[in-house]
Write a protein that holds these residues in place. Structure first.
Motif, PDB file in Angstrom:
ATOM      1  N   UNK A 121      71.638  52.909  71.225  1.00 23.71           N
ATOM      2  CA  UNK A 121      71.253  52.211  70.145  1.00 23.71           C
ATOM      3  C   UNK A 121      69.326  54.054  70.807  1.00 23.71           C
ATOM      4  N   UNK A 122      69.332  54.289  71.725  1.00 20.58           N
ATOM      5  CA  UNK A 122      68.805  55.131  71.605  1.00 20.58           C
ATOM      6  C   UNK A 122      68.366  56.505  70.477  1.00 20.58           C
ATOM      7  N   UNK A 123      67.217  57.048  70.248  1.00 23.17           N
ATOM      8  CA  UNK A 123      67.734  58.176  69.271  1.00 23.17           C
ATOM      9  C   UNK A 123      68.864  59.569  69.526  1.00 23.17           C
ATOM     10  N   UNK A 124      68.954  59.343  70.972  1.00 22.90           N
ATOM     11  CA  UNK A 124      70.078  60.174  71.015  1.00 22.90           C
ATOM     12  C   UNK A 124      71.140  60.169  72.059  1.00 22.90           C
ATOM     13  N   UNK A 134      68.435  66.560  70.477  1.00 26.18           N
ATOM     14  CA  UNK A 134      66.891  66.388  69.790  1.00 26.18           C
ATOM     15  C   UNK A 134      66.248  67.413  68.781  1.00 26.18           C
ATOM     16  N   UNK A 135      66.217  68.558  68.775  1.00 29.76           N
ATOM     17  CA  UNK A 135      65.836  68.992  67.274  1.00 29.76           C
ATOM     18  C   UNK A 135      66.199  68.661  66.399  1.00 29.76           C
ATOM     19  N   UNK A 137      65.205  65.127  66.274  1.00 31.16           N
ATOM     20  CA  UNK A 137      64.328  63.627  66.532  1.00 31.16           C
ATOM     21  C   UNK A 137      63.146  63.954  65.061  1.00 31.16           C
ATOM     22  N   UNK A 138      63.081  65.591  65.195  1.00 34.32           N
ATOM     23  CA  UNK A 138      61.874  65.824  64.347  1.00 34.32           C
ATOM     24  C   UNK A 138      60.715  64.690  65.085  1.00 34.32           C
ATOM     25  N   UNK A 139      59.799  64.112  64.628  1.00 32.83           N
ATOM     26  CA  UNK A 139      58.283  63.910  64.396  1.00 32.83           C
ATOM     27  C   UNK A 139      58.075  62.878  65.628  1.00 32.83           C
ATOM     28  N   UNK A 140      59.632  62.405  66.162  1.00 31.24           N
ATOM     29  CA  UNK A 140      59.848  61.435  66.666  1.00 31.24           C
ATOM     30  C   UNK A 140      60.591  61.842  68.594  1.00 31.24           C
ATOM     31  N   UNK A 141      59.808  62.887  68.544  1.00 28.50           N
ATOM     32  CA  UNK A 141      60.492  63.708  69.278  1.00 28.50           C
ATOM     33  C   UNK A 141      59.643  63.999  70.901  1.00 28.50           C
ATOM     34  N   UNK A 245      59.182  70.070  62.220  1.00 30.07           N
ATOM     35  CA  UNK A 245      59.520  70.363  61.551  1.00 30.07           C
ATOM     36  C   UNK A 245      60.908  71.595  61.937  1.00 30.07           C
ATOM     37  N   UNK A 246      60.666  72.313  63.338  1.00 31.18           N
ATOM     38  CA  UNK A 246      61.303  72.967  63.679  1.00 31.18           C
ATOM     39  C   UNK A 246      62.444  72.778  65.079  1.00 31.18           C
ATOM     40  N   UNK A 247      63.890  72.664  64.489  1.00 30.06           N
ATOM     41  CA  UNK A 247      64.640  72.345  65.204  1.00 30.06           C
ATOM     42  C   UNK A 247      64.993  72.784  66.457  1.00 30.06           C
ATOM     43  N   UNK A 248      64.547  74.033  66.391  1.00 29.85           N
ATOM     44  CA  UNK A 248      64.338  75.515  67.193  1.00 29.85           C
ATOM     45  C   UNK A 248      63.801  75.181  67.746  1.00 29.85           C
TER      46      UNK A 248
END
Length: 372
Positions: A121-124, A134-135, A137-141, A245-248
């Motif tokens: 159930x982790x975010x990844x 990981x890109x 995840x946005x604000x959760x990263x 908001x930057x995936x890269x």
């Protein structure tokens, strides 16, 4: 009303000894028992250190560096909790009350309970390479990447590319020390011939001859220059906060440094792998050759290369070494672990605190509560 938690398992000293004799690695913290056998299978590099503590009370280890300033050591240990030790083994009666008082005196904010990771159930998805996940995840990263795990990380699908991102610690001195010595010797011979002049590319009339006695000073300057580069890279590049908001940029941050904070016990990712290191080292060498006379730039580069090797070896030792209490490395290990688990926005020096002093990024001092 929430159901009461199930009672903790209970083990007699004889049962613990049977498991130790069977090859398990159990340790205790007071009467609480922890099974680190699974951790050893994933991290064989720490086996000798942990096996030496099998069956022992590790509270003393948790009170001093590398763990004194970070409750994450205890939080990490809670993942492996298996139950309570029956009776009162030798020494636990004397220290039990002190340990209880010590835990009550500790700042609660520094002793949060560890919530075990539910890998499903982790975010990844840990069954897949993480780099391309990981890109998203946005604000959760930022919060996610600073919650360390004890498992290794896979970045790429390709086994070949993945292998280029990992290395053993001793590859660094084996590859780069001979190059450093060779470059040093070549440019020292040039200095000894008296052919080195500063500013000769701009003017011959006012150029300055460089004696061979300038060689050690330029070499030391290179070592010092590397320590500054180490600090600046760590502070402004490795610890940039990528826009949510930057995936890269999130992906770039993770491959550069975020992976290390996520998995600080992954020993295959503690030093710079030779393939990407070659590109960065070639860039620095070219820049110095363009800015300075060949022998001057080469000498500064050789000193910087030695500084880099010392940095990478120090970094590895700070994670897996056991320095003597009161030593310089003991202090640096406590400093670095605080950076990982408590103060990620300060304490950027790895091999030295010099630039943290100069740029006022030292970690805040904390009171040390000790119950005798």
């Amino acid at each position: 009303m929430a159901p009461a938690p199930p009672p903790a398992a209970s083990f007699s000293p004889a049962e613990v000894q049977q498991r130790l004799a069977a090859g398990a690695c159990w340790v205790r913290c007071g009467a609480r028992l922890y099974d680190l056998t699974g951790f050893l299978r994933q991290h064989p590099g720490g086996e000798q250190l942990l096996r030496a503590r099998a069956g022992q009370d590790v509270r003393g280890d948790l009170d001093g560096p590398p763990h004194r300033h970070s409750a994450n050591a205890r939080r990490w240990l809670e993942q492996y909790y298996v139950g309570e030790l029956q009776g009162d083994p030798q020494g636990s009666t004397e220290n039990g009350a002190a340990a209880s008082a010590d835990s009550q005196k500790t700042d609660p904010a520094m002793e949060p309970k560890l919530k075990a990771v539910d890998w499903d159930k982790d975010l990844v998805d840990w069954r897949k390479p993480l780099l391309w996940q990981v890109g998203h995840l946005g604000e959760k990263y930022d919060e996610w990447v600073h919650q360390p795990v004890t498992r290794p990380i896979r970045l790429f699908h390709s086994d070949f590319i993945e292998a280029l991102t990992k290395t053993v610690w001793y590859s660094v001195p084996i590859i780069w020390m001979p190059l450093m010595l060779y470059i040093s010797w070549c440019h020292y011979r040039t200095f000894a011939q008296g052919d080195v002049r500063l500013f000769a590319s701009f003017t011959t009339e006012y150029s300055v001859a460089m004696p061979k006695s300038a060689f050690p000073g330029l070499f030391v300057l290179g070592v010092l220059l590397w320590s500054l580069i180490e600090y600046l890279l760590h502070r402004f590049l490795f610890h940039m906060k990528p826009p949510s908001n930057s995936y890269y940029l999130i992906t770039l941050h993770f491959v550069l440094h975020g992976q290390h904070h996520k998995a600080p016990f992954d020993e295959s990712r503690l030093v710079f792998p030779p393939a990407p290191a070659s590109l960065v080292i070639a860039l620095f060498y070219t820049a110095l050759q363009l800015l300075l006379p060949e022998a001057v730039g080469g000498t500064v580069f050789a000193g910087g290369l030695l500084g880099y090797v010392l940095y990478d070896m120090t970094h590895y030792y700070l994670h897996f070494g056991s320095p003597h209490k009161g030593s310089y490395l003991y202090s640096m290990k406590a400093h670095h672990v605080k950076h990982h688990f408590a103060h990620q926005k300060s304490g950027f020096g790895i091999s030295t605190k010099l630039w943290d002093h100069i740029f006022h990024t030292l970690m805040p001092e904390e009171p040390h509560l000790k119950i005798q």
